[in-house]
Design a protein around this motif. Sequence first.
Motif, PDB file in Angstrom:
ATOM      1  N   LEU A   1      17.375  33.667  -4.332  1.00 23.83           N
ATOM      2  CA  LEU A   1      17.286  34.999  -3.748  1.00 23.83           C
ATOM      3  C   LEU A   1      17.682  36.073  -4.731  1.00 23.83           C
ATOM      4  N   ASP A   2      18.488  35.746  -5.726  1.00 25.30           N
ATOM      5  CA  ASP A   2      18.989  36.763  -6.642  1.00 25.30           C
ATOM      6  C   ASP A   2      18.191  36.841  -7.925  1.00 25.30           C
ATOM      7  N   ARG A   3      17.212  35.988  -8.119  1.00 21.01           N
ATOM      8  CA  ARG A   3      16.497  35.985  -9.389  1.00 21.01           C
ATOM      9  C   ARG A   3      15.195  36.767  -9.229  1.00 21.01           C
TER      10      ARG A   3
ATOM     11  N   PHE B   1      15.753  45.516  -0.212  1.00 23.23           N
ATOM     12  CA  PHE B   1      15.745  45.132   1.209  1.00 23.23           C
ATOM     13  C   PHE B   1      14.520  44.283   1.546  1.00 23.23           C
ATOM     14  N   TRP B   2      13.335  44.901   1.517  1.00 25.61           N
ATOM     15  CA  TRP B   2      12.185  44.190   2.069  1.00 25.61           C
ATOM     16  C   TRP B   2      11.745  43.015   1.191  1.00 25.61           C
ATOM     17  N   LEU B   3      11.766  43.150  -0.110  1.00 28.07           N
ATOM     18  CA  LEU B   3      11.387  42.030  -0.961  1.00 28.07           C
ATOM     19  C   LEU B   3      12.349  40.856  -0.792  1.00 28.07           C
TER      20      LEU B   3
ATOM     21  N   ALA C   1      21.421  37.346   8.175  1.00 21.51           N
ATOM     22  CA  ALA C   1      22.631  36.782   7.575  1.00 21.51           C
ATOM     23  C   ALA C   1      22.379  36.347   6.137  1.00 21.51           C
ATOM     24  N   ALA C   2      21.233  35.730   5.883  1.00 22.03           N
ATOM     25  CA  ALA C   2      20.925  35.293   4.518  1.00 22.03           C
ATOM     26  C   ALA C   2      20.734  36.482   3.592  1.00 22.03           C
ATOM     27  N   TRP C   3      20.097  37.538   4.092  1.00 21.00           N
ATOM     28  CA  TRP C   3      19.900  38.740   3.254  1.00 21.00           C
ATOM     29  C   TRP C   3      21.223  39.399   2.920  1.00 21.00           C
ATOM     30  N   LYS C   4      22.107  39.529   3.889  1.00 22.81           N
ATOM     31  CA  LYS C   4      23.414  40.139   3.623  1.00 22.81           C
ATOM     32  C   LYS C   4      24.220  39.317   2.623  1.00 22.81           C
ATOM     33  N   GLN C   5      24.147  38.003   2.767  1.00 18.93           N
ATOM     34  CA  GLN C   5      24.885  37.146   1.853  1.00 18.93           C
ATOM     35  C   GLN C   5      24.344  37.280   0.431  1.00 18.93           C
ATOM     36  N   ALA C   6      23.022  37.344   0.303  1.00 15.53           N
ATOM     37  CA  ALA C   6      22.426  37.496  -1.025  1.00 15.53           C
ATOM     38  C   ALA C   6      22.704  38.863  -1.618  1.00 15.53           C
ATOM     39  N   SER C   7      22.871  39.873  -0.768  1.00 16.38           N
ATOM     40  CA  SER C   7      23.071  41.233  -1.253  1.00 16.38           C
ATOM     41  C   SER C   7      24.519  41.519  -1.628  1.00 16.38           C
ATOM     42  N   ARG C   8      25.441  40.692  -1.168  1.00 14.74           N
ATOM     43  CA  ARG C   8      26.853  40.948  -1.455  1.00 14.74           C
ATOM     44  C   ARG C   8      27.209  40.717  -2.917  1.00 14.74           C
ATOM     45  N   THR C   9      26.498  39.831  -3.555  1.00  8.90           N
ATOM     46  CA  THR C   9      26.833  39.482  -4.933  1.00  8.90           C
ATOM     47  C   THR C   9      25.620  39.669  -5.826  1.00  8.90           C
TER      48      THR C   9
ATOM     49  N   LEU D   1      23.741  50.162   0.058  1.00  9.28           N
ATOM     50  CA  LEU D   1      22.507  49.487   0.464  1.00  9.28           C
ATOM     51  C   LEU D   1      22.464  49.332   1.974  1.00  9.28           C
ATOM     52  N   MET D   2      23.567  48.882   2.553  1.00 11.61           N
ATOM     53  CA  MET D   2      23.613  48.746   4.013  1.00 11.61           C
ATOM     54  C   MET D   2      23.418  50.103   4.693  1.00 11.61           C
TER      55      MET D   2
END
Length: 822
Positions: A8-10, A305-307, A327-335, A360-361
């Motif tokens: 998710l982060d790459r 967000f959308w991507l 939940a998965a998006w928030k977790q990926a966006s935290r770090t 972002l939120m």
Amino acid sequence: MVTSTPTLDRPDSIRATQTLAGEALRAAKERFPPRPYEDAWPATSQSYEEVMARLNQPPLRAASASTHDYRRRGAKHILRWLQDQPGDTWQQRWNASPAAGSTGAQWNKLAAGWTGYGAVNANGILNSGLFALVCAEVLRPSLHWQLTRTSTNLRAVICQHRDPKSFARLQEMVGPEAWSSHLGILAKNVLVKLVIAKGGGLADINVGDAIEYMETHREHRATSGGQSLFYSWLKDLGHLPPDAPASLRMLHRTSGQVSVEQLVDRYHPQSKQIRDLLVEYLKERQPSMDYTSLEDASRMLVRNFWLQIERIQPGIDTLALPPEVVAAWKQASRTKIERRRLPDGSVHETVTERANYGYLMMGVRAFYLDLAHWAVEEPERWGPWVAPCPVSAADASTSKHEKRRKAKMDQRTRERLPALSTVVRAARANWTEAREGMDALRAAPLGGQFTFRGRTYTRQKKDSSTPFRAYDESGRRAHLGLVEERAFWAWATIEFLQHTGVRIEEMLEASHHALIQYKLPTTGEVVPLLQVAPSKTDEERLLLVSPELADVLSTIIARVRDPRTGAIPMLPSYDIAEKVWDPPMPLLFQWTYGGQHTSVSRNLIRTGINEVLERTGLTDSAGYPLDFAPHDFRRIFITDAIRSGLPPHIAQVLAGHSDINTTMGYNAIYPADAIEAHRAFIARRRSLRPSEEYRTPTNEEWDAFLAHFEKRKVSIGTCARAFGSPCIHEHACVRCSLLRPDPAQRARLAEIRDNLIARISEAEQEGWLGEIEGLQVSLAGAQEKLTQLDAEQVRQRQVIDLGMPRFSQIATRISTARGPSS
């Protein structure tokens, strides 16, 4: 820590983001098309005899008989060869011949073979003939062909016989020094090539022609240093339209202001419905946003967000997101993953907390709430997209981030404020040393040696576009002129920022017009002021020019002033935030690069400051080399001003903040400041209270104070009433809320409770109704005290005893009060 990178982060795990660099060039090419290459005009349509006759007439006839004979013989062979090629004009035949598809270098090798002329000096004769035909405008070789071939004589003849008035006017405008310099010769070569390839004079060259040349030049050479000076000359001549690009130097690397569709499509969202919605949403908000905010909003909503949502659940096309996706998006966006390449070539990946997670939120929450609000007014347009917001108010809170950021910035300021004087001295010494190196280079003859910073350099043997270059002992080339420029502008930046506290963009936009005078109405004294153009806000402000700042400004003005006119050159500057060109202004921070006056770049300033810091050898608390960002000087300025006694609301005006809380956020709080402020508060509070409250108590008063606590001891605990206050419950301690029961007397309290229960039963049996109510109040009080003791015992089992003595123990040890009987 070294970790594996989550998918998710790459960013490179999905569609690559389309860069907007060069979008300004594409837009300019669409708006300003080049002139087409013609293949028919009067001179190229003449017959063989007419062309040869023209070559025998001035000004095409050479002064030297041998030179003229060479040119005439070569032209004759070329024309006879072209007669066998298809076409009605000489240019059409040239385009159909092998010559048009070759380069100038290939022409030197193959011309004899093409014409069938096998003499030993065929190349020289044919080159002379081609020279004559080009001067006579019989042939027009393309820009691609010309860029592989140079001719000094051709430039001189074209300038003399093609549009001589315009070339003479241009020479007078740029001055003899620039006209005869290496960069000036390069600019003239470009103008001559354009005149040869497209015909006409200097006034006929348009923006499209200039862009076409720059692109053709980049195809042949990786760099284009000094090649855009010709465009600046054309603009100064006034031959280009007012809306022409301000410069061609960085046009292929900038984006300019692009459309909302381009901002969204650069990320290639999969869902066309969501893509269209995001475009419409951003267009709706565009009138109330500047371009920087619009670009940030598109990056936040589309990429961050959308991507991310599409990576988690491919094919999704609704804003009603499932809880597991959210939940998965928030977790990926935290770090986020920070990658650093190590000396051995491996990549070190570190997972760190994302600093802008709260923002972002906040942006996504605003997106959902805006759709819900707009749906009330335009339900047919926005109603279908209303969905539950996946971001709560708590998710969008940035208070924790702001506190961490404030603490981090305060620590950064506290580390750099004591080092400021050292940095200032180092900047002055670095510039002085660089000037001495330039003086030594100028004093050395071409090819001679000189010493700079303890090393021996050799000056280059001939002048070039960069005359201030030299070579060290290892043969490595050093541009001492650029070293001196970086040293000067680093010194000027540090001095300017530390005395004004302005933002870096405000400093770079400072112009000669910003220096004004103000006459004090009281004394009539004239004081200099610096007018700061608005950057983040739309409000200008005025700063008093101190003697130190005046010295810096005078040094800058003396450096950038035009030696011929004495005025500061007017030049446009590119706003990297808004992606637009500002109108020409006499900017203070400008220098000459590639023969053109250009604004000082942030990269030049950053490199210069880093060289100064390297000279100081300063380190931070972690032992790493200390770094200074331009914004650090702003924080230091505000902190030092407030610590020196400047009222915060005045510092707010000087800093250009719309909110005083922003100004106080820049002010670094020191522990000593907090202590002194607290002491001052206590002193002010004491001054407002009666002085007798702060006198030293007598021994009798102190003994009475301590005896009071001993007299508050009762059978079931301690009375907590204030000193000097009477008992308000007439010693009915069980009922009193001020009683603090003693755990050791719990059995006595239980006995009192049981006795009260028995007395209530007896009163009910005997009919003593007046006594029942009072006994019930006492029973409730006793039961409450028992509950309080039980809760206290539970609490004490859950805490850790630090071994600190209670006040009652201290008072017992030091009390000297005597009892009433004594």
